[in-house]
Design an enzyme around this catalytic site. Sequence first.
Site, PDB file in Angstrom:
ATOM      1  CD  GLN A  62      37.783  37.678  31.058  1.00 11.71           C
ATOM      2  OE1 GLN A  62      37.681  37.298  32.227  1.00 11.71           O
ATOM      3  NE2 GLN A  62      37.267  38.814  30.646  1.00 11.71           N
ATOM      4  CG  HIS A 108      44.851  38.004  37.957  1.00 20.61           C
ATOM      5  ND1 HIS A 108      44.338  37.069  38.829  1.00 20.61           N
ATOM      6  CD2 HIS A 108      44.409  37.659  36.716  1.00 20.61           C
ATOM      7  CE1 HIS A 108      43.622  36.184  38.134  1.00 20.61           C
ATOM      8  NE2 HIS A 108      43.647  36.529  36.868  1.00 20.61           N
ATOM      9  NE  ARG A 110      37.850  34.186  39.094  1.00 15.78           N
ATOM     10  CZ  ARG A 110      38.556  34.403  37.994  1.00 15.78           C
ATOM     11  NH1 ARG A 110      37.933  34.464  36.812  1.00 15.78           N
ATOM     12  NH2 ARG A 110      39.859  34.572  38.045  1.00 15.78           N
ATOM     13  CD  GLN A 145      42.257  32.507  39.941  1.00 17.98           C
ATOM     14  OE1 GLN A 145      41.190  33.113  39.882  1.00 17.98           O
ATOM     15  NE2 GLN A 145      42.470  31.346  39.338  1.00 17.98           N
ATOM     16  CB  SER A 182      43.027  33.484  35.131  1.00 16.04           C
ATOM     17  OG  SER A 182      42.221  34.482  35.694  1.00 16.04           O
ATOM     18  CG  LEU A 183      37.171  31.563  33.580  1.00 11.43           C
ATOM     19  CD1 LEU A 183      37.075  30.335  32.714  1.00 11.43           C
ATOM     20  CD2 LEU A 183      36.323  31.401  34.833  1.00 11.43           C
TER      21      LEU A 183
END
Length: 291
Positions: free
Chosen positions: A10, A192, A113, A240, A88-89
């Site tokens: 992202q 996060h 998510r 994560q 991440s994503l």
Amino acid sequence: MTGIAVFPGQGSQTVGMGKDLFDRFPDICATADRVLGYPIRELCLGDPERKLGRTEFTQPALFTVNALHYMAHLADGASVPDFVAGHSLGEYNALLAAEAFDFETGLRLVQKRGALMGAISGGGMAAVLGADAGRVRAVIQEAGISTVDVANFNAISQTVLSGPSDDLERLRPSFESAGANVVPLNVRTAFHSRYMRSVARDFAAFLDTIRFMPLVVPVISNFTALPYRDDEIANNLVKQIDHSVRWVESVQYLLDEPDPVFVELGPGTVLTRLIKDIRQHPTPVNIARRY
């Protein structure tokens, strides 16, 4: 040579992304439209309702475009990579490339998510530029602010913080005195970090319904900065969400492979720039290999 495919997360989304790919893979677009309930091509190419910047829309859109980039990469004659990783994503695209799940399952995962993460508000994020992670932690400790977490270890000279917006702003003078720049990010959530624990719990319950397949390519985990084991996919995806993205260590692990060659598959070149920074500041990898 070790071929390594990396997928952005992202922040890499942009209107127009995937414009040369949607027509090449109509089945993927049809699946995305059916699962999401709206036209993915319209969202990515025109964004008429200005939804692309909203987490619940960003994540499925970026996952889809990253997947299209990977499919085109293979269709154009590239070999299956030796390793994959995502930020991440983007880690969901790495797992898709490693055949942990099919496209539809992966899209449903990131749809859930994104919905959970998009429902959380409060807090913010800021990038600290020009100081290494050790110095960043020292400044936070010296300032006596205990409410801020490290969200992303992005590069040797770039660390992203998450926490209450007021506390992030209170840290600015301390970082500036240490010779670093602080750049607030355009988000309204402390991703996060400890502030995402409720999201992690809810996502863990959702993952109980998902069956993951054995990985056919090693995937480097954001949570451990080591290759996934087949039995820890769900755990790592949950961790994560409310733990740091350890991108620096992940890249350092991969740089230890013979003649590593990275290719970024997705919109933009954010990861390519981060990898360049990490390459220019070699640091010994002090995490043990698992295999």
